[in-house]
Scaffold this active site. Structure first.
Site, short mmCIF file in Angstrom:
data_model
loop_
_atom_site.label_atom_id
_atom_site.label_comp_id
_atom_site.label_asym_id
_atom_site.label_seq_id
_atom_site.Cartn_x
_atom_site.Cartn_y
_atom_site.Cartn_z
CG ASN A 63 47.75 27.38 43.68
OD1 ASN A 63 47.13 27.54 44.72
ND2 ASN A 63 47.19 26.92 42.58
CG HIS B 240 49.95 32.66 49.70
ND1 HIS B 240 48.78 31.93 49.84
CD2 HIS B 240 49.63 33.91 50.13
CE1 HIS B 240 47.83 32.71 50.34
NE2 HIS B 240 48.32 33.92 50.51
N PRO C 134 33.87 23.51 42.51
CG PRO C 134 35.02 21.48 42.72
CD PRO C 134 35.22 22.97 42.71
#
Ligand code: OAD
Length: 238
Positions: free
Chosen positions: A102, A119, A213
């Protein structure tokens, strides 16, 4: 019968060294869109138009408009319970490293300290001419923004086709090799070399806990696949 979460928690609480790999899903509950899940950026846009050096060379104004929109959304957001759980985990684990894909800076804002940013960082700008970089949090007033030397500034992030920041992947690799537990949270694990840290941990005998999820390509290989949002599941591990 003990649940998967209880067993995973035992491994986390007993571990003296933990590495964590996070992706965009960890910031989803802070209201920041992911890239590939529903509502994700790459469902609406082509990454070739926004996240490559070629796209920036073609249309720096357009690329900057997208980054600036993201910067304002991130500035208005707050770290969530998942970010906070990782800070608590760092505080109680003798050796702890957070490796993130992130660029939003929410881990730092929550208080994470030992961080490897694979990143880059959306709050850093770098001159395409003189190479100098600095943190810039203020709203942009010109598109593209300019350096004092007159060169064009670019976002300090890694684009597709570019190398990762010097030494970042080496540090991440060493960390994952040495860790007893690797927690992989909120990443589709499709982008390499970051995703390669998961098979590296598995090959080295580390316990791998995935939190997502949805299923990923590694869900059937990891020791624990905990299906749920990270702001809920990460606090359960403590
Ligand atoms: P992706 O958008 O590819 O994946 C996000 C993952 O988060 C998906 O697997 C979702 O199922 C999961 N997810 C969604 N909501 C979640 C929640 N509340 N809790 C936990 N997980 C949730 O994002 P990344 O894997 O981070 O790189 O993508 C990797 C890289 O590709 C990014 O760093 C970016 C992107 O293009 C560059 O721009 C170079």
């Amino acid at each position: 019968m003990r649940s998967n979460v209880d067993d995973a928690r035992d491994r986390v609480l007993a571990a003296r060294s933990i590495a964590v790999l996070t992706g965009a899903g960890v910031s989803a509950e802070s209201g920041i869109p992911t890239f590939r899940s529903n509502g994700g950026y790459w469902r609406k846009f082509r990454f070739e138009d926004l996240a490559t050096p070629q796209a920036f060379a073609r249309d720096p104004k357009f690329v900057w408009a997208w980054y600036e929109e993201r910067r304002r959304a991130i500035a208005a957001s707050q770290p969530n319970a998942g970010h906070e759980a990782l800070v608590a985990m760092e505080n109680r684990t003798p050796s702890f490293t957070l490796i993130t894909q992130n660029v939003d800076g929410l881990h730092e804002r929550a208080g994470s300290r030992n961080l490897i940013k694979l990143h880059g960082d959306i709050w850093i700008v770098r001159c395409m001419t003189c190479g100098r970089e600095h943190e810039e949090r203020a709203a942009l007033t010109e598109f593209p923004p300019k350096c004092g030397c007159g060169g064009i500034l670019r976002p300090g992030v890694v684009w597709f086709g570019e190398s990762l920041p010097a030494g970042a992947m080496e540090r991440a690799t060493d960390t994952v090799r040495a860790a007893e537990v690797l927690i992989v949270a909120g990443t589709s694990a499709q982008i390499y070399p970051a995703a390669g840290l998961i098979p590296l941990a598995l090959a080295g005998g580390g316990v791998v806990i995935e939190i997502n999820p949805d299923r990923t390509a590694f869900s059937s290989e990891v020791h624990f696949a905990l299906h749920g949002p990270s702001a809920e599941v990460l606090p359960w591990l403590l």
